[in-house]
Design an enzyme around this catalytic site. Structure first.
Site: not given
Ligand code: ATP
Length: 287
Positions: A9, A104, A94, A135
């Site tokens: 998203k 997700a 990413p 989220d």
């Molecule tokens: P949001 O926008 O919901 O705050 P984000 O996109 O900034 O999320 P994510 O990619 O969801 O961040 O990852 C955040 C943290 O979650 C990272 O530090 C990562 O190590 C941990 N994490 C745990 N499981 C996962 C996964 N399956 N995919 C991505 N990150 C993960």
């Protein structure tokens, strides 16, 4: 083998409106789902006892810190099932970029398990989702939605919604959401003057220039000050013809809205060639 795509998203708008007594920040946001990039989660639900995660991304933990594992553990406990599950996660979104990839993936794990066992029902699944992250409920049914509360009180947008020609740029350094909220608290909050009703009306009008004028993100000020690279990326995208560039989530990924798909693809190719260190993606929103 069951399999699901995990759509990510962007936040077309993100305002931090306050902080609850339990420490959670309250938000007003507009979630816009993307078809691509997306992760792919498959599961063997008749494996050896335990929960195992195979993941192509070496930087990601495969133990219970992985949100897929956390979702599976919560599901097993709530449904009273002894798990014998092996998940394979193909990561394309990413990580820690503000695109909600982990959330997700967690929602996809809950859905894979629910479609196999049907043990919990919608309300209980939603309850588990909020426990994993604010989220996650959105990703149980990723449709354009305004969200309030901690991001979990969803109101789906109605009416005909436009397709948004988008480019994503991830500069490649992670931003921890907790850190970004801390910086915002220090700065005394605030930032964007954009508001949900105006953005929702702009989306319903389908007028891309009006939509561009109504994007906003409260984290933009603090992040741009801390990471001047983000301002540079924004300038590059504007020079490549974007109508607007905004941060998604708590960053650091930026999205740019273009007048049409051809312009978005041209800009993405141009930027990817010029700055190969950034991940530049012409995103697909599926509208
Ligand atoms: P949001 O926008 O919901 O705050 P984000 O996109 O900034 O999320 P994510 O990619 O969801 O961040 O990852 C955040 C943290 O979650 C990272 O530090 C990562 O190590 C941990 N994490 C745990 N499981 C996962 C996964 N399956 N995919 C991505 N990150 C993960």
């Amino acid at each position: 083998m069951e399999e699901l795509f995990c759509r990510c998203k962007i936040n077309l708008l993100l305002r931090v409106t306050g902080r609850r007594a339990d420490g959670y920040h309250t938000l007003e946001t507009l979630f816009w789902p993307l078809e691509s990039p997306s992760d792919r989660l498959s599961a063997d639900l008749g494996a050896t006892p335990g929960i195992v995660i195979d993941c192509g991304a070496p930087a990601l933990p495969t133990d219970r810190r992985n949100l897929v594992c956390r979702a599976a553990e919560l599901y097993a406990a709530a449904a009273g099932i002894s798990p014998a599950w092996r998940f394979r996660l193909e990561k394309h979104v990413p990580v820690a970029a503000g695109l909600g990839g982990g959330s997700a993936d967690a929602a996809a794990a809950l859905q894979l398990l629910e479609s196999r066992y049907g043990a919990l029902g919608r309300d209980k699944l939603r309850e588990l989702a909020v426990r994993i992250g604010a989220d996650v409920p959105f990703f149980l049914d990723p449709r354009p939605a305004a969200a309030r509360g901690i991001g979990d009180e969803l109101e789906f947008l109605s009416g005909r919604l436009p397709h948004l020609p988008l480019v994503l740029v991830d500069p490649g350094f992670p931003v921890r959401t907790g850190w970004a909220f801390g910086k915002l608290d220090e700065a005394g909050q605030g930032g964007t003057s954009a508001a949900l009703p105006e953005l929702a009306a702009a989306l319903e009008s389908g007028d891309l220039e009006r939509i561009a004028r109504n994007l906003g993100n409260d984290f933009a000020g603090v992040l741009m000050r801390k990471f001047p690279l983000l301002s540079l990326i924004r300038a590059e995208l504007m020079a490549a013809g974007a109508l607007a560039v905004e941060l998604t989530g708590s960053g650091p990924a930026l999205f740019a809205l273009f007048p049409d798909d051809a312009a978005a693809r041209r800009a993405a190719a141009e930027l990817a060639g010029k700055q190969p260190r950034w991940t530049t993606i012409a995103a697909e929103d599926g509208m």
